[in-house]
Design a protein around this motif. Structure first.
Motif, PDB file in Angstrom:
ATOM      1  N   ILE A  42       6.724   5.081  -7.830  1.00  0.00           N
ATOM      2  CA  ILE A  42       5.929   3.852  -7.804  1.00  0.00           C
ATOM      3  C   ILE A  42       5.856   3.329  -9.229  1.00  0.00           C
ATOM      4  N   ARG A  72       1.010  -2.504  -8.730  1.00  0.00           N
ATOM      5  CA  ARG A  72       2.289  -1.878  -8.387  1.00  0.00           C
ATOM      6  C   ARG A  72       3.383  -2.939  -8.395  1.00  0.00           C
ATOM      7  N   GLY A  98      10.917   5.140  -1.771  1.00  0.00           N
ATOM      8  CA  GLY A  98      10.564   6.364  -1.057  1.00  0.00           C
ATOM      9  C   GLY A  98      11.728   6.815  -0.202  1.00  0.00           C
ATOM     10  N   PHE A 153       8.319   0.143  -5.280  1.00  0.00           N
ATOM     11  CA  PHE A 153       8.162   1.394  -4.533  1.00  0.00           C
ATOM     12  C   PHE A 153       9.533   1.835  -4.039  1.00  0.00           C
ATOM     13  N   THR A 177      15.899   9.069  -4.662  1.00  0.00           N
ATOM     14  CA  THR A 177      14.845   8.246  -5.269  1.00  0.00           C
ATOM     15  C   THR A 177      15.195   7.929  -6.718  1.00  0.00           C
ATOM     16  N   GLU A 216       3.030   3.303   3.091  1.00  0.00           N
ATOM     17  CA  GLU A 216       4.488   3.488   3.053  1.00  0.00           C
ATOM     18  C   GLU A 216       4.845   4.975   3.134  1.00  0.00           C
ATOM     19  N   LEU A 217       4.101   5.806   2.406  1.00  0.00           N
ATOM     20  CA  LEU A 217       4.382   7.253   2.433  1.00  0.00           C
ATOM     21  C   LEU A 217       4.090   7.832   3.817  1.00  0.00           C
ATOM     22  N   ASP A 249       0.861  -1.188   0.000  1.00  0.00           N
ATOM     23  CA  ASP A 249       0.000   0.000   0.000  1.00  0.00           C
ATOM     24  C   ASP A 249       0.899   1.240   0.000  1.00  0.00           C
ATOM     25  N   SER A 250       0.925   1.941  -1.127  1.00  0.00           N
ATOM     26  CA  SER A 250       1.806   3.107  -1.239  1.00  0.00           C
ATOM     27  C   SER A 250       1.487   4.163  -0.186  1.00  0.00           C
ATOM     28  N   THR A 273      12.891   3.604   1.806  1.00  0.00           N
ATOM     29  CA  THR A 273      12.122   2.362   1.674  1.00  0.00           C
ATOM     30  C   THR A 273      12.195   1.892   0.227  1.00  0.00           C
ATOM     31  N   SER A 298       9.095  10.001  -3.862  1.00  0.00           N
ATOM     32  CA  SER A 298       8.798   8.586  -4.076  1.00  0.00           C
ATOM     33  C   SER A 298       8.641   8.288  -5.560  1.00  0.00           C
TER      34      SER A 298
END
Lengths: 148, 85
Positions: A33, A88, A93, A91, A106, A17-18, A13-14, A75, A31
């Protein structure tokens, strides 16, 4: 700062994570994705990887980013297995005091993991065709630009 | 010395196996030598390994060039250029 690196078949789940990165006292979060595209009638992507090596390779890329920029958190999540358009895949971040470091780190991680993480994509199309994705020279060039 | 070999993606498919243990003969000193020797083991091997320029490799889970000596390697992986991200 120890980067959080995960290799998994499960979805992530983005937003979660954010939100976690926002709790690290940073002034900026950047980030990236990666999403499976449905171009050309693509029905699924199968991502094969080298389990004994993948986490270590991604960890090496993340550690290099942490060495180059003063990050508060980083991450990196990469999925494997069967994915369909809209899913997805990856990811990245980064949290830092200022936007420049977060954005650069990033960008660096996504460029390096294209060439330094042992994943292979197979495309499966609706008409039954399937093929291995060929590596792109542009990805090698994108990695090399960070060497200077 | 016994060496564990792993194959991935179309290399694995052409050979028809994802792993095997081999005993390379004397004279097989680098990854390139190993690939050249393995390519002679049969049709699928020749197809998968006949053009080393299309291949990449790792020794004990670390990327390595074709010129890298096998040394005390325990596991060698042979695969196409990676396509993650």
């Amino acid at each position: 700062m120890k980067p959080d690196v995960r290799v998994q078949a499960d979805a992530f789940d983005s937003g979660v994570e954010l939100a976690a990165l926002e709790q690290r006292g940073a002034g900026g979060i950047a980030s990236f994705i990666g999403i499976v595209r449905g171009d050309g009638g693509l029905e699924a992507l199968e991502l094969e990887h080298y389990p004994a090596m993948t986490e270590q390779a991604l960890g090496g890329v993340a550690a290099e980013a942490a060495r180059r920029w003063p990050l508060l958190a980083l991450t990196v999540i990469h999925r494997h297995g069967r994915l369909v358009p809209g899913d997805r895949i990856v990811f990245v971040g980064a949290a830092a005091a200022h936007r420049g470091e977060a954005i650069a780190a990033t960008n660096f991680v996504i460029d390096w993991l294209k060439t330094d993480a042992p994943f292979w994509k197979r495309e499966i199309f609706g008409d039954g065709r399937s093929q291995w994705v060929e590596a792109r020279a542009a990805d090698d060039a994108a990695r090399v630009k960070w060497d200077s | 010395m016994a060496l564990e070999i792993l194959y991935f993606a179309w290399v694995r498919e052409a050979i028809g196996s994802d792993a095997e243990t081999v005993e390379p003969p004397d004279g097989v000193e680098t990854i390139g030598d190993l690939i050249g020797w393995l390519a002679g083991r049969g049709e699928g091997y020749a197809e998968a390994l006949g053009e080393p320029g299309r291949l990449r490799a790792a020794i004990d889970q670390v990327f390595a060039s074709m010129e890298t000596p096998l040394g005390e390697a325990r596991e060698v992986a042979i695969f196409p250029p990676v396509t993650g991200g």
